[in-house]
Motif scaffolding. Structure first.
Motif, PDB file in Angstrom:
ATOM      1  N   MET A   2      21.276  46.964  20.467  1.00 30.15           N
ATOM      2  CA  MET A   2      20.661  45.680  19.752  1.00 30.15           C
ATOM      3  C   MET A   2      21.971  44.738  19.029  1.00 30.15           C
ATOM      4  SD  MET A   2      17.856  45.062  16.734  1.00 30.15           S
ATOM      5  CE  MET A   2      16.485  44.103  17.595  1.00 30.15           C
ATOM      6  N   LYS A   3      22.121  43.573  19.670  1.00 28.57           N
ATOM      7  CA  LYS A   3      23.032  42.752  19.017  1.00 28.57           C
ATOM      8  C   LYS A   3      22.624  42.134  17.640  1.00 28.57           C
ATOM      9  CE  LYS A   3      25.945  38.866  20.039  1.00 28.57           C
ATOM     10  NZ  LYS A   3      26.156  37.661  20.766  1.00 28.57           N
ATOM     11  N   GLU A   4      23.517  42.340  16.671  1.00 33.87           N
ATOM     12  CA  GLU A   4      23.330  41.881  15.352  1.00 33.87           C
ATOM     13  C   GLU A   4      23.769  40.321  15.265  1.00 33.87           C
ATOM     14  OE1 GLU A   4      24.580  43.079  10.979  1.00 33.87           O
ATOM     15  OE2 GLU A   4      24.039  44.531  12.342  1.00 33.87           O
ATOM     16  N   GLU A   5      23.048  39.400  14.978  1.00 36.48           N
ATOM     17  CA  GLU A   5      23.435  38.009  14.692  1.00 36.48           C
ATOM     18  C   GLU A   5      22.993  37.388  13.386  1.00 36.48           C
ATOM     19  OE1 GLU A   5      21.982  35.356  17.867  1.00 36.48           O
ATOM     20  OE2 GLU A   5      21.659  37.009  19.258  1.00 36.48           O
ATOM     21  N   MET A   6      24.099  36.654  13.127  1.00 39.84           N
ATOM     22  CA  MET A   6      24.005  36.119  11.605  1.00 39.84           C
ATOM     23  C   MET A   6      23.587  34.458  11.927  1.00 39.84           C
ATOM     24  SD  MET A   6      27.092  37.938   9.584  1.00 39.84           S
ATOM     25  CE  MET A   6      26.201  37.557   7.958  1.00 39.84           C
ATOM     26  N   TYR A   7      22.898  34.009  11.058  1.00 38.19           N
ATOM     27  CA  TYR A   7      22.377  32.686  11.033  1.00 38.19           C
ATOM     28  C   TYR A   7      22.854  31.951   9.814  1.00 38.19           C
ATOM     29  CZ  TYR A   7      19.877  34.040  15.312  1.00 38.19           C
ATOM     30  OH  TYR A   7      19.439  34.442  16.262  1.00 38.19           O
ATOM     31  N   GLU A   8      23.016  30.585   9.694  1.00 43.12           N
ATOM     32  CA  GLU A   8      23.339  29.937   8.827  1.00 43.12           C
ATOM     33  C   GLU A   8      22.732  28.482   8.954  1.00 43.12           C
ATOM     34  OE1 GLU A   8      27.459  28.341   6.837  1.00 43.12           O
ATOM     35  OE2 GLU A   8      27.719  29.548   8.550  1.00 43.12           O
ATOM     36  N   LEU A   9      22.416  28.101   7.472  1.00 39.99           N
ATOM     37  CA  LEU A   9      21.698  27.008   7.770  1.00 39.99           C
ATOM     38  C   LEU A   9      22.655  25.695   7.332  1.00 39.99           C
ATOM     39  CD1 LEU A   9      18.828  27.431   5.267  1.00 39.99           C
ATOM     40  CD2 LEU A   9      18.573  27.060   7.671  1.00 39.99           C
ATOM     41  N   ARG A  10      22.595  24.641   7.846  1.00 40.99           N
ATOM     42  CA  ARG A  10      23.298  23.604   7.955  1.00 40.99           C
ATOM     43  C   ARG A  10      22.985  22.770   6.651  1.00 40.99           C
ATOM     44  NH1 ARG A  10      22.460  21.702  13.911  1.00 40.99           N
ATOM     45  NH2 ARG A  10      20.789  20.599  12.494  1.00 40.99           N
ATOM     46  N   THR A  11      24.076  22.559   5.683  1.00 34.92           N
ATOM     47  CA  THR A  11      24.092  22.280   4.415  1.00 34.92           C
ATOM     48  C   THR A  11      23.855  20.398   4.336  1.00 34.92           C
ATOM     49  OG1 THR A  11      26.254  21.968   3.956  1.00 34.92           O
ATOM     50  CG2 THR A  11      25.118  23.714   3.246  1.00 34.92           C
ATOM     51  N   GLU A  12      24.384  19.967   5.499  1.00 32.23           N
ATOM     52  CA  GLU A  12      24.175  18.509   5.495  1.00 32.23           C
ATOM     53  C   GLU A  12      23.039  18.151   5.641  1.00 32.23           C
ATOM     54  OE1 GLU A  12      25.643  19.941   9.543  1.00 32.23           O
ATOM     55  OE2 GLU A  12      26.497  20.156   7.644  1.00 32.23           O
ATOM     56  N   ASP A  13      22.021  19.151   6.178  1.00 36.53           N
ATOM     57  CA  ASP A  13      20.575  18.505   6.601  1.00 36.53           C
ATOM     58  C   ASP A  13      19.709  18.922   5.263  1.00 36.53           C
ATOM     59  OD1 ASP A  13      20.903  18.284   9.120  1.00 36.53           O
ATOM     60  OD2 ASP A  13      20.204  20.274   9.847  1.00 36.53           O
ATOM     61  N   LEU A  14      20.190  19.884   4.348  1.00 35.47           N
ATOM     62  CA  LEU A  14      19.510  20.261   3.222  1.00 35.47           C
ATOM     63  C   LEU A  14      19.957  19.445   1.901  1.00 35.47           C
ATOM     64  CD1 LEU A  14      19.996  24.160   3.122  1.00 35.47           C
ATOM     65  CD2 LEU A  14      17.993  22.893   3.754  1.00 35.47           C
ATOM     66  N   SER A  15      21.118  18.917   2.021  1.00 35.35           N
ATOM     67  CA  SER A  15      21.814  18.148   0.739  1.00 35.35           C
ATOM     68  C   SER A  15      21.265  16.844   0.720  1.00 35.35           C
ATOM     69  CB  SER A  15      23.246  18.033   0.780  1.00 35.35           C
ATOM     70  OG  SER A  15      23.795  17.373   2.159  1.00 35.35           O
ATOM     71  N   ASN A  16      20.527  16.302   1.615  1.00 34.07           N
ATOM     72  CA  ASN A  16      19.712  15.069   1.683  1.00 34.07           C
ATOM     73  C   ASN A  16      18.596  15.074   0.855  1.00 34.07           C
ATOM     74  OD1 ASN A  16      21.969  13.975   2.994  1.00 34.07           O
ATOM     75  ND2 ASN A  16      20.732  14.096   5.081  1.00 34.07           N
ATOM     76  N   SER A  17      18.082  16.216   0.660  1.00 33.14           N
ATOM     77  CA  SER A  17      16.501  16.544   0.060  1.00 33.14           C
ATOM     78  C   SER A  17      16.830  16.079  -1.476  1.00 33.14           C
ATOM     79  CB  SER A  17      16.181  17.814   0.161  1.00 33.14           C
ATOM     80  OG  SER A  17      15.056  18.105  -0.553  1.00 33.14           O
TER      81      SER A  17
END
Length: 75
Positions: A1-16
């Motif tokens: 099973m391949k282990e994948e890491m995900y990251e949220l884009r902060t430019e999408d969040l910082s507008n909130s």
């Protein structure tokens, strides 16, 4: 099973208006914990709850708090 890491884009969040830099999700580069860190946290947390339960149980059967607190070294 391949282990994948995900990251949220902060430019999408910082507008909130609810965005806060202190509470923002970590980036992949900021994630430094490995198995040892998680194991240490788990062991540390597992020892504290039984210790307090032992001391509170001894107090409830009549031992004074000073003697019950010293009983932690019996573990």
């Amino acid at each position: 099973m391949k282990e994948e890491m995900y990251e949220l884009r902060t430019e999408d969040l910082s507008n909130s208006k609810l965005y806060n830099e202190d509470l923002a999700p970590t980036t992949i580069k900021q994630r430094t914990w490995d198995t040892y860190h998680f194991l240490s946290l788990w062991v540390g947390m597992s020892f504290s709850i039984p210790t307090f339960m032992l001391a509170s149980g001894l107090i409830s059967i009549g031992m004074n708090w000073g003697s019950a607190g010293k009983s932690r070294i019996l573990q």
